[in-house]
Design a protein around this motif. Sequence first.
Motif, PDB file in Angstrom:
ATOM      1  N   UNK A  32       0.811  -1.174   0.041  1.00 33.58           N
ATOM      2  CA  UNK A  32       0.065  -0.090   0.091  1.00 33.58           C
ATOM      3  C   UNK A  32       0.943   1.161  -0.138  1.00 33.58           C
ATOM      4  N   UNK A  33       0.269   2.360  -0.615  1.00 31.94           N
ATOM      5  CA  UNK A  33       1.037   3.558  -0.237  1.00 31.94           C
ATOM      6  C   UNK A  33       0.059   4.440   0.449  1.00 31.94           C
ATOM      7  N   UNK A  34       0.759   5.456   1.283  1.00 30.44           N
ATOM      8  CA  UNK A  34       0.209   6.453   1.991  1.00 30.44           C
ATOM      9  C   UNK A  34      -0.502   7.453   0.821  1.00 30.44           C
ATOM     10  N   UNK A  35      -1.344   8.368   1.367  1.00 25.94           N
ATOM     11  CA  UNK A  35      -1.781   9.338   0.456  1.00 25.94           C
ATOM     12  C   UNK A  35      -0.681  10.225   0.132  1.00 25.94           C
ATOM     13  N   UNK A  36       0.205  10.576   1.134  1.00 25.80           N
ATOM     14  CA  UNK A  36       1.473  11.542   0.494  1.00 25.80           C
ATOM     15  C   UNK A  36       2.304  10.513  -0.505  1.00 25.80           C
ATOM     16  N   UNK A  37       2.513   9.201  -0.161  1.00 27.01           N
ATOM     17  CA  UNK A  37       3.286   8.696  -1.364  1.00 27.01           C
ATOM     18  C   UNK A  37       2.472   8.321  -2.384  1.00 27.01           C
ATOM     19  N   UNK A  38       1.374   8.322  -2.537  1.00 19.33           N
ATOM     20  CA  UNK A  38       0.432   8.246  -3.879  1.00 19.33           C
ATOM     21  C   UNK A  38       0.508   9.489  -4.302  1.00 19.33           C
ATOM     22  N   UNK A  39       0.637  10.718  -3.798  1.00 19.45           N
ATOM     23  CA  UNK A  39       0.629  11.790  -4.351  1.00 19.45           C
ATOM     24  C   UNK A  39       1.876  12.195  -4.773  1.00 19.45           C
ATOM     25  N   UNK A  40       2.920  11.897  -4.199  1.00 25.97           N
ATOM     26  CA  UNK A  40       4.357  11.986  -4.867  1.00 25.97           C
ATOM     27  C   UNK A  40       4.496  11.125  -6.013  1.00 25.97           C
ATOM     28  N   UNK A  41       4.158   9.675  -5.998  1.00 28.95           N
ATOM     29  CA  UNK A  41       4.395   9.133  -7.091  1.00 28.95           C
ATOM     30  C   UNK A  41       3.694   9.436  -8.387  1.00 28.95           C
ATOM     31  N   UNK A  42       2.357  10.030  -8.326  1.00 28.64           N
ATOM     32  CA  UNK A  42       1.738  10.465  -9.413  1.00 28.64           C
ATOM     33  C   UNK A  42       2.482  11.634  -9.898  1.00 28.64           C
ATOM     34  N   UNK A  43       2.810  12.652  -8.834  1.00 33.23           N
ATOM     35  CA  UNK A  43       3.518  13.897  -9.290  1.00 33.23           C
ATOM     36  C   UNK A  43       4.819  13.479 -10.103  1.00 33.23           C
ATOM     37  N   UNK A  44       5.489  12.513  -9.605  1.00 27.65           N
ATOM     38  CA  UNK A  44       6.659  12.343 -10.314  1.00 27.65           C
ATOM     39  C   UNK A  44       6.350  11.907 -11.791  1.00 27.65           C
ATOM     40  N   UNK A  45       5.404  11.089 -11.947  1.00 25.18           N
ATOM     41  CA  UNK A  45       5.117  10.911 -13.296  1.00 25.18           C
ATOM     42  C   UNK A  45       4.890  11.887 -14.192  1.00 25.18           C
ATOM     43  N   UNK A  46       4.139  12.549 -13.503  1.00 21.74           N
ATOM     44  CA  UNK A  46       3.394  13.680 -14.558  1.00 21.74           C
ATOM     45  C   UNK A  46       4.554  14.838 -14.877  1.00 21.74           C
ATOM     46  N   UNK A  47       5.494  15.006 -13.776  1.00 22.33           N
ATOM     47  CA  UNK A  47       6.383  15.973 -14.038  1.00 22.33           C
ATOM     48  C   UNK A  47       7.580  15.466 -14.925  1.00 22.33           C
TER      49      UNK A  47
END
Length: 118
Positions: A37-52
């Motif tokens: 599982x990913x925490x909400x902060x980890x999920x946000x960082x993961x997706x943000x890294x992909x889009x950036x």
Amino acid sequence: MAQARYSKAYGLVATARLHWQEAVKAAAESHRRRPSTLTEEERAGHRLSLVLSGEAAEEAVRLIVAGSGGSAHRLSHPLQRIQRDVNVLLNHPTLSLDPILEQAGRGLLGLGFTVSSF
């Protein structure tokens, strides 16, 4: 100017690579945990890294195409194909800038996600 454009595009590709590696690292670390599982902060960082990563790659291609003259816009030119491929890739929901930035911002601020599959 060609050397300046090349060096900037090179830096953008390096930035894209670093963001991509960060996203893969977050996914790999989550996979090692049980349950995975990913925490909400980890999920946000993961997706943000992909889009950036996608955004930096797109800017690198745009920069090179813009400096390549009018012939780069012909359908037979290899850069035209690369530019179209990047544009199609960035239309995928996992790399679509605005919705990802909104959801990542919500996750980073602890507001919760409004899209469950995020």
